[in-house]
Design an enzyme around this catalytic site. Structure first.
Site, PDB file in Angstrom:
ATOM      1  N   GLU A 138       0.939  -1.107  -0.016  1.00  0.00           N
ATOM      2  CA  GLU A 138       0.042  -0.074  -0.116  1.00  0.00           C
ATOM      3  C   GLU A 138       0.733   1.181  -0.025  1.00  0.00           C
ATOM      4  OE1 GLU A 138      -3.988  -1.892   2.218  1.00  0.00           O
ATOM      5  OE2 GLU A 138      -2.335  -0.736   3.290  1.00  0.00           O
ATOM      6  N   HIS A 171     -10.070   0.111   0.423  1.00  0.00           N
ATOM      7  CA  HIS A 171     -10.340  -0.824   1.489  1.00  0.00           C
ATOM      8  C   HIS A 171     -11.823  -1.231   1.592  1.00  0.00           C
ATOM      9  CE1 HIS A 171      -6.624   0.784   3.026  1.00  0.00           C
ATOM     10  NE2 HIS A 171      -6.306  -0.040   3.992  1.00  0.00           N
TER      11      HIS A 171
END
Length: 240
Positions: A138, A171
């Site tokens: 990420e 997410h």
């Protein structure tokens, strides 16, 4: 944006959607060999994230060999200080965002976090994904590449805002977009402050590990406190 960076983004997106094919195949295989199908999800996560990280590191190998992932980064000591401070900054940002969400009437607790904890309970090795592999991926994708590309054209606030919202949406828990965006903003700040991607990686890894461990060890106590907080919120809301 560099061609290599586009390939990194493509690999990351492909990993996210690979569950549509890979997971059913894995479940079928486990069923055929009489292996508990509950292990399919954690095994798939470990395999897909690990493969994606290896491919991405291979794509970036030339850049890593020539000048690492950073340009003119700050000194080791300065970066180390901000790496440690970054953990607390990220936790503080998460705390403030959680308070704002609660004031907005958003239910406390993250379904995403609860799902992750269940996966780790099924196969503890899956903590490697949530605490190490996931944060590294990420930070490379959302901070090094997306935020970095935006920061070359816009100021910090706009670049951090856009990349953090994308980070939050990735997410797939839009109700907590403020929570994830606050963390993304913090990690972007750490990256700009030190010019070293390892700093937000360290903060992200540390924060995720801390949250998972605390949630696992004090699961019952946290659930009790959450119910009490919701009860107080509902009681106060009855007078407003």
């Amino acid at each position: 944006m560099k061609k290599e960076y586009w390939w990194v983004i493509i690999v990351y997106i492909a990993m996210q959607f690979s569950s549509l094919v890979g997971l059913p195949i894995l479940i079928f295989g486990f069923k055929h060999f009489d292996i508990s199908q509950r292990l399919a999800v954690p095994v798939y996560l470990i395999a897909s994230f690990s493969i994606a990280l290896i491919i991405i590191l291979l794509i970036l190998r030339k850049e890593m060999n020539t000048r690492s992932l950073d340009e003119k980064g700050t000194s080791f000591g300065y970066s180390a200080i901000w790496a440690v401070l970054g953990v607390f900054l990220a936790l503080f940002a998460q705390y403030v965002a959680a308070i704002i969400e609660r004031l907005l009437g958003i239910k406390m607790g993250s379904e995403n976090t609860q799902d992750i904890l269940k996966i780790i309970e099924t196969l503890p090795l899956a903590i490697l994904v949530t605490s190490i592999i996931g944060p590294i991926l990420e930070e490379i994708v959302f901070r090094k590449i997306i935020f970095g590309a935006l920061f070359k054209r816009y100021n910090f606030f706009i670049s951090a805002l856009i990349s953090s919202v994308i980070f939050a949406l990735a997410h797939m828990e839009p109700v907590h977009i403020l929570l994830y965006a606050a963390m993304g903003f913090t990690f972007a700040f750490l990256y700009v402050k030190t010019k070293r991607i390892i700093v937000p990686i360290f903060a992200h890894v540390s924060m995720n590990t801390m949250v998972v461990l605390v949630q696992s060890v004090y699961k019952d106590d946290i659930e009790r406190l959450r119910r009490e907080a919701e009860a107080i919120q509902n009681f106060i809301g009855g007078f407003l």
